[in-house]
Design an enzyme around this catalytic site. Structure first.
Site, PDB file in Angstrom:
ATOM      1  N   GLU A   1     -11.842 -24.008   7.554  1.00 48.98           N
ATOM      2  CA  GLU A   1     -11.796 -24.215   6.111  1.00 48.98           C
ATOM      3  C   GLU A   1     -10.334 -24.444   5.709  1.00 48.98           C
ATOM      4  O   GLU A   1      -9.490 -23.585   5.930  1.00 48.98           O
ATOM      5  CB  GLU A   1     -12.332 -22.953   5.431  1.00 48.98           C
ATOM      6  CG  GLU A   1     -12.486 -23.083   3.956  1.00 48.98           C
ATOM      7  CD  GLU A   1     -13.043 -21.810   3.322  1.00 48.98           C
ATOM      8  OE1 GLU A   1     -12.575 -20.706   3.677  1.00 48.98           O
ATOM      9  OE2 GLU A   1     -13.930 -21.923   2.480  1.00 48.98           O
TER      10      GLU A   1
ATOM     11  N   CYS B   1     -15.383 -22.501  -1.769  1.00 51.90           N
ATOM     12  CA  CYS B   1     -16.109 -22.088  -0.566  1.00 51.90           C
ATOM     13  C   CYS B   1     -17.194 -23.101  -0.230  1.00 51.90           C
ATOM     14  O   CYS B   1     -17.496 -23.347   0.912  1.00 51.90           O
ATOM     15  CB  CYS B   1     -16.738 -20.736  -0.802  1.00 51.90           C
ATOM     16  SG  CYS B   1     -17.783 -20.721  -2.256  1.00 51.90           S
TER      17      CYS B   1
ATOM     18  N   LYS C   1     -11.822  -6.011  -9.443  1.00 51.04           N
ATOM     19  CA  LYS C   1     -10.415  -6.274  -9.118  1.00 51.04           C
ATOM     20  C   LYS C   1     -10.208  -7.764  -8.876  1.00 51.04           C
ATOM     21  O   LYS C   1     -10.683  -8.319  -7.887  1.00 51.04           O
ATOM     22  CB  LYS C   1      -9.991  -5.515  -7.852  1.00 51.04           C
ATOM     23  CG  LYS C   1      -8.473  -5.574  -7.666  1.00 51.04           C
ATOM     24  CD  LYS C   1      -8.012  -5.392  -6.244  1.00 51.04           C
ATOM     25  CE  LYS C   1      -8.012  -6.636  -5.404  1.00 51.04           C
ATOM     26  NZ  LYS C   1      -7.107  -7.719  -5.832  1.00 51.04           N
TER      27      LYS C   1
ATOM     28  N   GLU D   1     -19.439 -12.809   0.217  1.00 48.95           N
ATOM     29  CA  GLU D   1     -19.546 -14.267   0.061  1.00 48.95           C
ATOM     30  C   GLU D   1     -18.237 -14.827   0.586  1.00 48.95           C
ATOM     31  O   GLU D   1     -17.187 -14.643  -0.041  1.00 48.95           O
ATOM     32  CB  GLU D   1     -19.733 -14.633  -1.411  1.00 48.95           C
ATOM     33  CG  GLU D   1     -21.062 -14.196  -1.989  1.00 48.95           C
ATOM     34  CD  GLU D   1     -22.249 -15.002  -1.491  1.00 48.95           C
ATOM     35  OE1 GLU D   1     -22.055 -16.044  -0.837  1.00 48.95           O
ATOM     36  OE2 GLU D   1     -23.381 -14.574  -1.762  1.00 48.95           O
TER      37      GLU D   1
HETATM   38  P1  NAD Z   1      -8.875 -13.580  -0.106  1.00 51.70           P
HETATM   39  O1  NAD Z   1      -9.820 -13.173   0.952  1.00 51.70           O
HETATM   40  O2  NAD Z   1      -7.458 -13.721   0.226  1.00 51.70           O
HETATM   41  O3  NAD Z   1      -8.921 -12.583  -1.349  1.00 51.70           O
HETATM   42  C1  NAD Z   1     -10.123 -12.272  -2.036  1.00 51.70           C
HETATM   43  C2  NAD Z   1      -9.967 -10.934  -2.713  1.00 51.70           C
HETATM   44  O4  NAD Z   1      -9.888  -9.927  -1.710  1.00 51.70           O
HETATM   45  C3  NAD Z   1      -8.702 -10.783  -3.568  1.00 51.70           C
HETATM   46  O5  NAD Z   1      -9.001 -10.022  -4.727  1.00 51.70           O
HETATM   47  C4  NAD Z   1      -7.773 -10.013  -2.648  1.00 51.70           C
HETATM   48  O6  NAD Z   1      -6.809  -9.257  -3.358  1.00 51.70           O
HETATM   49  C5  NAD Z   1      -8.751  -9.107  -1.925  1.00 51.70           C
HETATM   50  N1  NAD Z   1      -8.299  -8.623  -0.616  1.00 51.70           N
HETATM   51  C6  NAD Z   1      -7.452  -9.224   0.252  1.00 51.70           C
HETATM   52  N2  NAD Z   1      -7.300  -8.460   1.357  1.00 51.70           N
HETATM   53  C7  NAD Z   1      -8.073  -7.361   1.180  1.00 51.70           C
HETATM   54  C8  NAD Z   1      -8.345  -6.220   1.989  1.00 51.70           C
HETATM   55  N3  NAD Z   1      -7.800  -6.047   3.182  1.00 51.70           N
HETATM   56  N4  NAD Z   1      -9.204  -5.297   1.508  1.00 51.70           N
HETATM   57  C9  NAD Z   1      -9.795  -5.472   0.303  1.00 51.70           C
HETATM   58  N5  NAD Z   1      -9.561  -6.521  -0.505  1.00 51.70           N
HETATM   59  C10 NAD Z   1      -8.720  -7.468  -0.064  1.00 51.70           C
HETATM   60  O7  NAD Z   1      -9.539 -14.904  -0.682  1.00 51.70           O
HETATM   61  P2  NAD Z   1      -8.896 -15.930  -1.675  1.00 51.70           P
HETATM   62  O8  NAD Z   1      -7.789 -16.598  -0.917  1.00 51.70           O
HETATM   63  O9  NAD Z   1      -8.632 -15.297  -2.992  1.00 51.70           O
HETATM   64  O10 NAD Z   1     -10.124 -16.939  -1.870  1.00 51.70           O
HETATM   65  C11 NAD Z   1     -10.391 -17.919  -0.957  1.00 51.70           C
HETATM   66  C12 NAD Z   1     -11.498 -17.538  -0.007  1.00 51.70           C
HETATM   67  O11 NAD Z   1     -12.636 -17.089  -0.724  1.00 51.70           O
HETATM   68  C13 NAD Z   1     -11.954 -18.728   0.784  1.00 51.70           C
HETATM   69  O12 NAD Z   1     -12.159 -18.423   2.133  1.00 51.70           O
HETATM   70  C14 NAD Z   1     -13.276 -19.098   0.122  1.00 51.70           C
HETATM   71  O13 NAD Z   1     -14.146 -19.833   0.919  1.00 51.70           O
HETATM   72  C15 NAD Z   1     -13.799 -17.779  -0.285  1.00 51.70           C
HETATM   73  N6  NAD Z   1     -14.767 -17.939  -1.361  1.00 51.70           N
HETATM   74  C16 NAD Z   1     -16.101 -17.763  -1.104  1.00 51.70           C
HETATM   75  C17 NAD Z   1     -17.042 -17.934  -2.096  1.00 51.70           C
HETATM   76  C18 NAD Z   1     -18.520 -17.734  -1.835  1.00 51.70           C
HETATM   77  O14 NAD Z   1     -19.258 -17.534  -2.777  1.00 51.70           O
HETATM   78  N7  NAD Z   1     -18.992 -17.804  -0.603  1.00 51.70           N
HETATM   79  C19 NAD Z   1     -16.635 -18.280  -3.376  1.00 51.70           C
HETATM   80  C20 NAD Z   1     -15.280 -18.451  -3.600  1.00 51.70           C
HETATM   81  C21 NAD Z   1     -14.357 -18.256  -2.588  1.00 51.70           C
END
Ligand code: NAD
Length: 473
Positions: free
Chosen positions: A377, A280, A169, A246
């Protein structure tokens, strides 16, 4: 969406608009999966998992399929990168290298599919005792918007290599590259049995939440923010479903006075201004020895001032748009809040006065560890700078955040470099370059940066269950 081998709408026909953040234009509308759609995908995934076409497939054949998927990904890399740039705002060059990296990850795990081995264990008496490593089962992959296709491929590849089935997703802001990739994989007929790989689009609150809490899902992989990680883990705990998370980061580049400042300045810019800082593993903190503080800040500002900012598809652009106007507002709000606690903006600090979600590359000096700019962050192009005097002070400051993903160390003193590598509280350390990772090396966060490992042979552990077998001879 791609469910049970069919391209379909949501069960209630609901859709969401997808924007180009560099222009604000709507470029597509995609289905918003309902809970009924999630149920249907999970059923199809279970059926595919247990069907002999997949369950009994020779593991080497899974590898051949992954190699074909890699080849198709390379073949379509440019058109996928164009779409990624339009949908996410990043530069075409960044998108292309990420998508090629995703293809490389598929190749890497293609070679692993027939090397997932158990062991024989010496036990007392006339017995044979061994372990089997069997596929975890139906896996859900919840993907963020910052590296939309590459991060999806990062976990899809090992899951398929291990014989799992996959429901992916994408984030609702950036679903297009994953959908288009799935379409070209489907059309290329690489030999994946129906339902082994599916793509659901929709919100995290409905589709993501339903996947995380579904009793038919055997493993959940999330890349996202810390609050999302907490929500997914809580939801998965209802069925004791294992998770790989992650999450965020607050990487530091620790620069000692014996470092090569010219290389360091370029890498520091790359580490925080690439992808407009929406990473991230961004090196969002610069910890620099007092003696070289002014020279390095000057070199960093001079370097990034050469970076043209603009639409990701325009020639020569080095920093694209942020992913969404709302996200830019969030970054600027966090910046303003932090500045109330101190710090001096020596470069940038503002939204760009033009259409699109653009922001200036920003450097803030004199940021204390107590400042939210040091701790939180921002997920945008904002670098904080903090001076240190001793190695101990540098280490303490580097470790002084809730995160522990990637940190960089810049020195030519071998002993100091390895001491820092040993004592930094994080999953990854890079010495004299930043940021860097490979499909064959672990991508893993400590503390609030996550649970589990992506990439490398270690990631395969998540996608297999260990079974011990004892035989009385
Ligand atoms: P987000 O947490 O808003 O969303 C990530 C995914 O989770 C999306 O597909 C979203 O639809 C889904 N999601 C949101 N709420 C949910 C819930 N309650 N239950 C299940 N799924 C849910 O993150 P983002 O804003 O898309 O990305 C940014 C974040 O991701 C930053 O904090 C970044 O550091 C992190 N990130 C981490 C890594 C890593 O490898 N450590 C890599 C990239 C991004």
């Amino acid at each position: 969406m791609w469910v049970a081998g069919e391209w379909c709408a949501a069960s209630d026909d609901a859709t969401g608009e997808v924007l180009n953040p560099a222009t604000g234009e709507t470029i597509a509308s995609v289905p918003r999966a309902t809970i009924a759609d999630v149920d249907r995908a999970v059923d199809a995934s279970r059926t595919a998992l247990n069907a002999p076409e997949w369950k009994a497939m020779d593991p080497a054949q899974r590898g051949r399929i992954l190699n074909k998927m890699a080849a198709v990904t390379y073949q379509h890399a440019k058109s996928l990168a164009k779409l990624e740039s339009e949908n996410n705002g990043k530069t075409f060059r960044e998108a292309l290298s990420e998508i090629r990296y995703g293809a490389w990850t598929l190749e890497y795990y293609a070679g692993m599919s027939d090397k997932i081995e158990g062991s024989t264990i010496p036990v007392p008496g006339p017995r044979l005792n061994y372990t089997l490593r069997q596929p975890l089962g139906v896996t859900a992959h919840i993907v963020p918007w910052n590296f939309p296709l590459q991060l999806a491929l990062r976990s899809i590849a090992p899951a398929l290599a291990a014989g799992c089935t996959v429901i992916a997703k994408p984030a609702s802001w950036t679903p297009l590259s994953l959908l288009s990739w799935a379409r070209v994989i489907d059309e290329a007929d690489v030999g994946l049995p129906t339902g082994v790989l599916q793509v659901l689009t929709g919100s995290g609150a409905i589709a993501g939440d339903a996947l995380a809490g579904h009793p038919g899902v055997d493993g959940v992989v999330l890349t996202g923010g810390v609050p999302t990680g907490q929500a997914v883990m809580a939801k998965a705990s209802e069925n004791l479903t294992p998770v790989t998370l992650e999450l965020g980061g607050k990487g530091a580049n620790v620069v000692f006075s014996d470092a090569n400042l010219r290389y360091a300045a370029k890498a520091i810019c790359f580490g925080i201004f690439m992808n407009a800082g929406q990473m991230c593993w961004a090196g969002s903190r610069l910890l620099v020895h007092h003696d070289i503080h002014d020279a390095l800040v000057e070199a960093v500002c001079a370097e990034v001032s050469k970076w043209p900012v603009g639409p990701g598809l325009e020639d020569g652009v080095r920093m694209g748009s942020l992913v969404h106007q709302r996200h830019r507002e969030d970054v600027l709000e966090k910046l303003a809040r932090g500045l109330k606690d101190g710090g001096k903006v020596v470069l940038g600090g503002n939204a760009l006065d033009r259409e699109g979600a653009f922001m200036e590359a920003t450097v803030v000096t004199g940021v204390l560890p107590t400042n939210s700019l040091f701790q939180e962050e921002l997920f945008g192009p904002v670098l904080t700078v903090t001076p240190f005097e001793t190695d101990e002070e540098a280490l303490k400051m580097a470790n002084d955040t809730p995160f522990g993903l990637l940190n960089g160390v810049w020195t030519n003193d071998l002993g100091r470099a390895h001491r820092m590598a040993r004592d930094l509280e994080c999953g990854m350390v890079s010495i004299n370059e930043y940021p860097i990772t490979f499909p064959q090396t672990a991508f893993t966060g400590w503390k609030h940066s996550g649970i589990g490992v992506e990439q490398s042979q270690d990631a395969l552990r998540f996608y297999t269950k260990v079974k011990n077998v004892n035989v009385k001879l």
